[in-house]
Design an enzyme around this catalytic site. Structure first.
Site, PDB file in Angstrom:
ATOM      1  N   ASP A  10      33.585  37.173  39.348  1.00 33.34           N
ATOM      2  CA  ASP A  10      34.075  37.541  40.677  1.00 33.34           C
ATOM      3  C   ASP A  10      32.848  37.844  41.530  1.00 33.34           C
ATOM      4  O   ASP A  10      31.733  37.962  41.026  1.00 33.34           O
ATOM      5  CB  ASP A  10      34.993  38.776  40.579  1.00 33.34           C
ATOM      6  CG  ASP A  10      35.490  39.253  41.937  1.00 33.34           C
ATOM      7  OD1 ASP A  10      35.978  38.407  42.717  1.00 33.34           O
ATOM      8  OD2 ASP A  10      35.369  40.442  42.245  1.00 33.34           O
ATOM      9  N   SER A  11      33.080  38.031  42.832  1.00 31.99           N
ATOM     10  CA  SER A  11      31.983  38.419  43.714  1.00 31.99           C
ATOM     11  C   SER A  11      31.525  39.855  43.442  1.00 31.99           C
ATOM     12  O   SER A  11      30.434  40.240  43.856  1.00 31.99           O
ATOM     13  CB  SER A  11      32.424  38.320  45.175  1.00 31.99           C
ATOM     14  OG  SER A  11      33.461  39.246  45.420  1.00 31.99           O
ATOM     15  N   TYR A  42      32.384  37.298  49.364  1.00 37.33           N
ATOM     16  CA  TYR A  42      32.490  35.838  49.455  1.00 37.33           C
ATOM     17  C   TYR A  42      33.421  35.438  50.614  1.00 37.33           C
ATOM     18  O   TYR A  42      33.298  34.351  51.167  1.00 37.33           O
ATOM     19  CB  TYR A  42      33.083  35.267  48.165  1.00 37.33           C
ATOM     20  CG  TYR A  42      32.139  35.143  46.990  1.00 37.33           C
ATOM     21  CD1 TYR A  42      30.834  35.656  47.011  1.00 37.33           C
ATOM     22  CD2 TYR A  42      32.557  34.485  45.825  1.00 37.33           C
ATOM     23  CE1 TYR A  42      29.994  35.523  45.911  1.00 37.33           C
ATOM     24  CE2 TYR A  42      31.727  34.345  44.734  1.00 37.33           C
ATOM     25  CZ  TYR A  42      30.448  34.864  44.769  1.00 37.33           C
ATOM     26  OH  TYR A  42      29.628  34.722  43.683  1.00 37.33           O
ATOM     27  N   GLY A  43      34.373  36.300  50.921  1.00 38.87           N
ATOM     28  CA  GLY A  43      35.438  35.956  51.872  1.00 38.87           C
ATOM     29  C   GLY A  43      34.979  35.350  53.191  1.00 38.87           C
ATOM     30  O   GLY A  43      35.544  34.354  53.644  1.00 38.87           O
ATOM     31  N   CYS A  74      38.417  35.415  40.980  1.00 33.30           N
ATOM     32  CA  CYS A  74      38.155  35.613  42.408  1.00 33.30           C
ATOM     33  C   CYS A  74      38.952  34.550  43.145  1.00 33.30           C
ATOM     34  O   CYS A  74      38.747  33.348  42.911  1.00 33.30           O
ATOM     35  CB  CYS A  74      36.660  35.436  42.673  1.00 33.30           C
ATOM     36  SG  CYS A  74      36.232  35.465  44.431  1.00 33.30           S
ATOM     37  N   ASN A  75      39.855  34.981  43.993  1.00 34.68           N
ATOM     38  CA  ASN A  75      40.687  34.018  44.721  1.00 34.68           C
ATOM     39  C   ASN A  75      39.862  33.138  45.645  1.00 34.68           C
ATOM     40  O   ASN A  75      40.130  31.947  45.787  1.00 34.68           O
ATOM     41  CB  ASN A  75      41.726  34.759  45.554  1.00 34.68           C
ATOM     42  CG  ASN A  75      42.756  35.449  44.699  1.00 34.68           C
ATOM     43  OD1 ASN A  75      43.826  34.922  44.464  1.00 34.68           O
ATOM     44  ND2 ASN A  75      42.437  36.632  44.198  1.00 34.68           N
ATOM     45  N   GLU A 153      34.167  47.825  47.209  1.00 35.81           N
ATOM     46  CA  GLU A 153      32.789  47.780  46.695  1.00 35.81           C
ATOM     47  C   GLU A 153      32.055  49.093  46.953  1.00 35.81           C
ATOM     48  O   GLU A 153      31.185  49.485  46.188  1.00 35.81           O
ATOM     49  CB  GLU A 153      32.031  46.598  47.305  1.00 35.81           C
ATOM     50  CG  GLU A 153      32.514  45.233  46.818  1.00 35.81           C
ATOM     51  CD  GLU A 153      32.188  44.942  45.337  1.00 35.81           C
ATOM     52  OE1 GLU A 153      31.102  45.319  44.879  1.00 35.81           O
ATOM     53  OE2 GLU A 153      33.055  44.348  44.649  1.00 35.81           O
ATOM     54  N   CYS A 185      43.803  38.696  46.408  1.00 37.78           N
ATOM     55  CA  CYS A 185      42.371  38.959  46.255  1.00 37.78           C
ATOM     56  C   CYS A 185      42.302  39.961  45.122  1.00 37.78           C
ATOM     57  O   CYS A 185      43.042  40.959  45.123  1.00 37.78           O
ATOM     58  CB  CYS A 185      41.780  39.558  47.529  1.00 37.78           C
ATOM     59  SG  CYS A 185      40.097  40.211  47.291  1.00 37.78           S
ATOM     60  N   THR A 186      41.444  39.696  44.144  1.00 42.52           N
ATOM     61  CA  THR A 186      41.458  40.535  42.946  1.00 42.52           C
ATOM     62  C   THR A 186      40.938  41.947  43.208  1.00 42.52           C
ATOM     63  O   THR A 186      41.113  42.836  42.377  1.00 42.52           O
ATOM     64  CB  THR A 186      40.663  39.867  41.813  1.00 42.52           C
ATOM     65  OG1 THR A 186      39.355  39.516  42.309  1.00 42.52           O
ATOM     66  CG2 THR A 186      41.370  38.629  41.309  1.00 42.52           C
TER      67      THR A 186
HETATM   68  N1  DGL Z   1      37.822  39.371  44.601  1.00 43.18           N
HETATM   69  C1  DGL Z   1      37.536  38.315  45.544  1.00 43.18           C
HETATM   70  C2  DGL Z   1      38.816  37.513  45.775  1.00 43.18           C
HETATM   71  O1  DGL Z   1      39.701  37.574  44.928  1.00 43.18           O
HETATM   72  C3  DGL Z   1      36.896  38.907  46.766  1.00 43.18           C
HETATM   73  C4  DGL Z   1      36.095  37.934  47.524  1.00 43.18           C
HETATM   74  C5  DGL Z   1      35.046  38.538  48.412  1.00 43.18           C
HETATM   75  O2  DGL Z   1      33.984  38.883  47.885  1.00 43.18           O
HETATM   76  O3  DGL Z   1      35.258  38.577  49.622  1.00 43.18           O
HETATM   77  O4  DGL Z   1      38.978  36.812  46.738  1.00 43.18           O
END
Ligand code: DGL
Length: 268
Positions: A10-11, A42-43, A74-75, A153, A185-186
């Site tokens: 994941d990010s 990442y979004g 991570c979605n 975060e 989003c996880t």
């Molecule tokens: N947990 C990531 C997801 O499921 C978050 C992505 C991010 O870092 O913005 O999308």
């Protein structure tokens, strides 16, 4: 082969929701988790960049850590990189989007489902495609929630600021009368109290974590990749950012299995 770990990435901290479900469901398996905290969120990033990051992490998991399977927890990464990773790597690659849609479709009573995710996830159309593929085409409402990931975060899981943001972002879904809200989003399950308070107790919050863990178990069974010898339960957690924060906050979010975080380095 079978005794190799399962790679999860994941990010940042979000994929720990999926790691928790995997650890709980698959007690014999070992997890190696990568949180790309140096490059989160990442979004808001362009899809091509998220694709490159995902590939780098998958390379590390396969070539350095020798994993037998990759879970894209991570979605945002799954939305833009899942197909490519499946094509490029020989190990099975599991995402979180389809399992989440399945779980939400099973949970709704009035047929009105809300889906929240990062800007990148919602803009990618991946949920819209997954919903159509699973014939969940009516009453699905999509909303991006920029800012939620940063609160997680930073470890701010409740409090006034996140509540005010949630009120503003979620109001269209309240107005749409959804009875089920898919946390696409996880990171978002860590904000479940705030999101639940804003949506009201009659709205069911659905996360993809458990459903994804069931998919992983099904693949282990069908491919014969499940562990044959008892696991040492030596799960490992890697962070590309501040490892001390990752172990402190990560342990709070995941539990005692996250005893320490190791450093991992990727490109800029
Ligand atoms: N947990 C990531 C997801 O499921 C978050 C992505 C991010 O870092 O913005 O999308």
């Amino acid at each position: 082969m079978n005794d190799r770990p399962i790679g999860v990435f994941d990010s940042g901290f979000g994929g720990l929701t999926v790691a928790r479900a995997l650890i709980d469901l698959l007690g014999d398996e070992e997890i190696i988790y990568v949180g790309d905290t140096a490059r989160y969120p990442y979004g808001p990033r362009p899809a091509a960049e998220v694709r490159r990051f995902s590939r780098e992490i998958a390379e590390h998991l396969v070539r350095v850590e020798d994993v037998k399977m990759i879970v894209v927890a991570c979605n945002t990464a799954a939305a833009v990189a899942l197909d490519e990773l499946r094509y490029d790597f020989e190990v099975p690659v599991v995402g979180v989007i389809e399992p989440g849609v399945r779980a939400a479709a099973a949970a709704t009573r009035n047929g009105e489902i809300g889906v929240i995710g990062t800007t990148g996830t919602i803009a990618s159309g991946a949920y819209q495609r997954a919903a159509a593929a699973l014939h969940v085409t009516t009453g699905v409402h999509f909303t991006a929630c920029p800012g939620f990931v940063e609160f997680v975060e930073r470890g701010e899981l409740d409090g006034d600021s996140v509540h005010v943001l949630a009120e503003r972002l979620l109001s269209p879904l309240r107005e749409a009368g959804v009875d089920t809200l898919l946390l696409g989003c996880t990171h978002y399950p860590f904000l479940a109290r705030t999101i639940g308070d804003v949506m009201g107790r009659e709205v069911v919050l659905v996360s993809s974590a458990e459903e994804t863990a069931f998919d992983v178990r099904a693949i282990l069974n069908s491919t014969g990749l499940g562990r044959r010898t008892p696991a040492k339960r030596a799960h490992r957690f890697l962070s590309s950012g501040d490892t001390s924060w990752f172990s402190t906050m990560g342990r709070r979010l995941l539990g005692p299995e996250l005893a320490a975080a190791e450093a991992v380095t990727f490109g800029a």
